[in-house]
Design an enzyme around this catalytic site. Structure first.
Site, PDB file in Angstrom:
ATOM      1  N   ALA A 292      -2.244  -4.553   4.915  1.00 59.46           N
ATOM      2  CA  ALA A 292      -3.694  -4.397   4.941  1.00 59.46           C
ATOM      3  C   ALA A 292      -4.087  -3.740   3.626  1.00 59.46           C
ATOM      4  CB  ALA A 292      -4.087  -3.503   6.106  1.00 59.46           C
TER       5      ALA A 292
ATOM      6  N   GLY B  43       0.472  -5.201   7.589  1.00 62.13           N
ATOM      7  CA  GLY B  43      -0.338  -6.312   8.101  1.00 62.13           C
ATOM      8  C   GLY B  43       0.213  -7.680   7.729  1.00 62.13           C
TER       9      GLY B  43
ATOM     10  N   GLU C 233       2.821  -8.302  10.234  1.00 62.23           N
ATOM     11  CA  GLU C 233       2.102  -8.497  11.507  1.00 62.23           C
ATOM     12  C   GLU C 233       1.479  -9.895  11.571  1.00 62.23           C
ATOM     13  OE1 GLU C 233       0.016  -4.721  10.904  1.00 62.23           O
ATOM     14  OE2 GLU C 233       0.684  -4.102  12.896  1.00 62.23           O
TER      15      GLU C 233
ATOM     16  N   GLU D  73       3.884   1.606   7.594  1.00 63.13           N
ATOM     17  CA  GLU D  73       2.662   2.388   7.852  1.00 63.13           C
ATOM     18  C   GLU D  73       2.890   3.886   7.981  1.00 63.13           C
ATOM     19  OE1 GLU D  73       3.275  -0.582   9.089  1.00 63.13           O
ATOM     20  OE2 GLU D  73       1.437  -1.774   9.178  1.00 63.13           O
TER      21      GLU D  73
HETATM   22  N1  COA Z   1      -3.307  -2.662  -0.348  1.00 58.01           N
HETATM   23  C1  COA Z   1      -4.012  -2.644  -1.485  1.00 58.01           C
HETATM   24  N2  COA Z   1      -3.501  -2.959  -2.675  1.00 58.01           N
HETATM   25  C2  COA Z   1      -2.202  -3.286  -2.720  1.00 58.01           C
HETATM   26  C3  COA Z   1      -1.397  -3.321  -1.576  1.00 58.01           C
HETATM   27  C4  COA Z   1      -1.995  -2.992  -0.342  1.00 58.01           C
HETATM   28  N3  COA Z   1      -1.327  -3.022   0.813  1.00 58.01           N
HETATM   29  N4  COA Z   1      -0.133  -3.670  -1.934  1.00 58.01           N
HETATM   30  C5  COA Z   1      -0.163  -3.862  -3.253  1.00 58.01           C
HETATM   31  N5  COA Z   1      -1.411  -3.625  -3.746  1.00 58.01           N
HETATM   32  C6  COA Z   1      -1.859  -3.714  -5.146  1.00 58.01           C
HETATM   33  C7  COA Z   1      -1.416  -2.514  -5.960  1.00 58.01           C
HETATM   34  O1  COA Z   1      -2.291  -1.417  -5.752  1.00 58.01           O
HETATM   35  C8  COA Z   1      -1.474  -3.076  -7.354  1.00 58.01           C
HETATM   36  O2  COA Z   1      -2.838  -3.138  -7.751  1.00 58.01           O
HETATM   37  P1  COA Z   1      -3.240  -2.638  -9.253  1.00 58.01           P
HETATM   38  O3  COA Z   1      -2.500  -3.567 -10.163  1.00 58.01           O
HETATM   39  O4  COA Z   1      -4.724  -2.846  -9.283  1.00 58.01           O
HETATM   40  O5  COA Z   1      -2.788  -1.234  -9.352  1.00 58.01           O
HETATM   41  C9  COA Z   1      -1.029  -4.524  -7.162  1.00 58.01           C
HETATM   42  O6  COA Z   1      -1.231  -4.826  -5.771  1.00 58.01           O
HETATM   43  C10 COA Z   1       0.427  -4.763  -7.473  1.00 58.01           C
HETATM   44  O7  COA Z   1       1.203  -3.863  -6.711  1.00 58.01           O
HETATM   45  P2  COA Z   1       2.299  -2.857  -7.330  1.00 58.01           P
HETATM   46  O8  COA Z   1       2.455  -1.707  -6.394  1.00 58.01           O
HETATM   47  O9  COA Z   1       1.972  -2.545  -8.745  1.00 58.01           O
HETATM   48  O10 COA Z   1       3.595  -3.797  -7.291  1.00 58.01           O
HETATM   49  P3  COA Z   1       5.104  -3.315  -7.222  1.00 58.01           P
HETATM   50  O11 COA Z   1       5.933  -4.525  -7.476  1.00 58.01           O
HETATM   51  O12 COA Z   1       5.342  -2.120  -8.061  1.00 58.01           O
HETATM   52  O13 COA Z   1       5.327  -2.859  -5.699  1.00 58.01           O
HETATM   53  C11 COA Z   1       5.130  -3.075  -3.280  1.00 58.01           C
HETATM   54  C12 COA Z   1       5.258  -3.814  -4.646  1.00 58.01           C
HETATM   55  C13 COA Z   1       4.871  -4.130  -2.216  1.00 58.01           C
HETATM   56  C14 COA Z   1       6.441  -2.334  -2.974  1.00 58.01           C
HETATM   57  C15 COA Z   1       3.959  -2.057  -3.377  1.00 58.01           C
HETATM   58  O14 COA Z   1       2.812  -2.732  -3.860  1.00 58.01           O
HETATM   59  C16 COA Z   1       3.594  -1.437  -2.044  1.00 58.01           C
HETATM   60  O15 COA Z   1       4.297  -0.546  -1.575  1.00 58.01           O
HETATM   61  N6  COA Z   1       2.457  -1.867  -1.451  1.00 58.01           N
HETATM   62  C17 COA Z   1       1.959  -1.283  -0.214  1.00 58.01           C
HETATM   63  C18 COA Z   1       2.769  -1.719   0.958  1.00 58.01           C
HETATM   64  C19 COA Z   1       2.251  -1.076   2.236  1.00 58.01           C
HETATM   65  O16 COA Z   1       2.355   0.120   2.437  1.00 58.01           O
HETATM   66  N7  COA Z   1       1.710  -1.927   3.133  1.00 58.01           N
HETATM   67  C20 COA Z   1       1.206  -1.477   4.398  1.00 58.01           C
HETATM   68  C21 COA Z   1      -0.240  -1.191   4.333  1.00 58.01           C
HETATM   69  S1  COA Z   1      -0.831  -0.604   5.903  1.00 58.01           S
END
Ligand code: COA
Length: 260
Positions: free
Chosen positions: A66, A112, A115, A135
């Site tokens: 999400a 999400g 999910e 989460e």
């Molecule tokens: N919500 C909002 N933005 C998200 C996102 C999310 N769930 N997941 C990734 N993004 C965005 C990042 O903020 C970043 O945006 P920016 O370039 O404007 O800063 C972009 O997507 C790229 O992500 P980034 O974190 O730089 O890539 P990465 O390869 O270093 O890491 C992940 C990849 C998936 C490990 C990392 O993005 C992450 O942990 N995301 C969240 C996962 C999460 O907790 N999901 C559950 C949400 S309830």
């Protein structure tokens, strides 16, 4: 159909939905959830569409969760409403669709995203995919059905571990625990999804819709899935598909189901 956050491609009886926010790793914001609901609703009511594939754009993510930026400042009420609306509009909605939905998981499927894949009828993954429900690392719990569907798919102990550790598992591990049915290379992911869709499309869509209801009722509190099965098979005997399927078998030819 024109959308801001998703792409839809329809070819023959197969529709492919691609979540298209690659710069945000296809994170599910509310606008995307609304667009997805509209497109799923439209495709399900189109008798011509027999199978739907859902995937993410780019090579990195199916859906990374999400959209955290949207809910970071939510109150208790807003948090509850976010989950309730999302579950009703999209996740439960997909699970209950009469058209089969295959999730083609092409990279990160987190929160999400996982999910969404779990609400689909089954899942296949590319070998670079990583799955998890992170989460609790953000101070919340899965809110789009994750605490319910993950134990249904992988068992309670593994689900507890994945949720509590907020860890990610590889595509191969996901296959071992029953979360995905097949793992293939990224290039072969959509062709495999299409091949499976082709096998499904050869069968009666009316019978498949009945089978989806019966299987889902196995997991529904207070509903007896065996009774659903009896009702649904009874209904099949009144369909044109049943006449065609049985006649084709007796006449030693391939069935050509009208889907009624
Ligand atoms: N919500 C909002 N933005 C998200 C996102 C999310 N769930 N997941 C990734 N993004 C965005 C990042 O903020 C970043 O945006 P920016 O370039 O404007 O800063 C972009 O997507 C790229 O992500 P980034 O974190 O730089 O890539 P990465 O390869 O270093 O890491 C992940 C990849 C998936 C490990 C990392 O993005 C992450 O942990 N995301 C969240 C996962 C999460 O907790 N999901 C559950 C949400 S309830």
């Amino acid at each position: 159909m024109n959308f801001e956050n998703i792409l839809v491609n329809q070819e023959g009886g197969l529709a492919t939905i691609t979540i298209n926010r690659p710069k945000k790793l296809n994170a599910l914001n509310i606008a995307t959830i609304n667009e997805l609901q509209n497109v799923f609703k439209g495709l399900d009511s189109d008798n011509y569409v027999k199978v739907i594939i859902i995937t993410g754009s780019g090579e990195k993510a199916f859906v990374a969760g999400a959209d955290i930026s949207e809910f970071a400042h939510f109150s208790v009420e807003e948090g509850g409403r976010l989950a309730a609306d999302g579950q009703q509009k999209l996740f439960n909605f997909i699970e209950d669709l009469s058209t089969p939905v295959i999730a083609a998981v092409n990279g990160f499927a987190l929160g999400g995203g996982l999910e969404l894949a779990m609400a689909s009828h089954f899942r296949i993954a590319s070998d670079n995919a990583k799955m998890g429900l992170p989460e609790v690392s953000l101070g919340v719990i899965p809110g789009y059905g994750g605490t319910q569907r993950l134990p249904q798919l992988v068992g309670k102990g593994k689900a507890m571990e994945l949720i509590m550790t907020a860890g990610m598992i590889s595509a191969e591990e996901a296959k071992e625990v029953g979360l995905v049915n097949y793992v293939t290379s990224q290039e072969e992911l959509l062709p495999l999804a299409e091949k499976l869709a082709g096998k499904i499309m050869r069968n009666s869509s009316v019978a498949i819709a009945g089978a989806i209801k019966a299987v889902n009722d196995n997991f529904r509190d207070g509903v007896n899935g065996f009774e659903t099965e009896i009702r649904e098979i009874g209904n099949c005997f009144g369909t044109e598909d049943f006449k065609e399927g049985t006649n084709a078998f007796l006449e030693k030819r391939k069935a050509d189901f009208p889907g009624r």
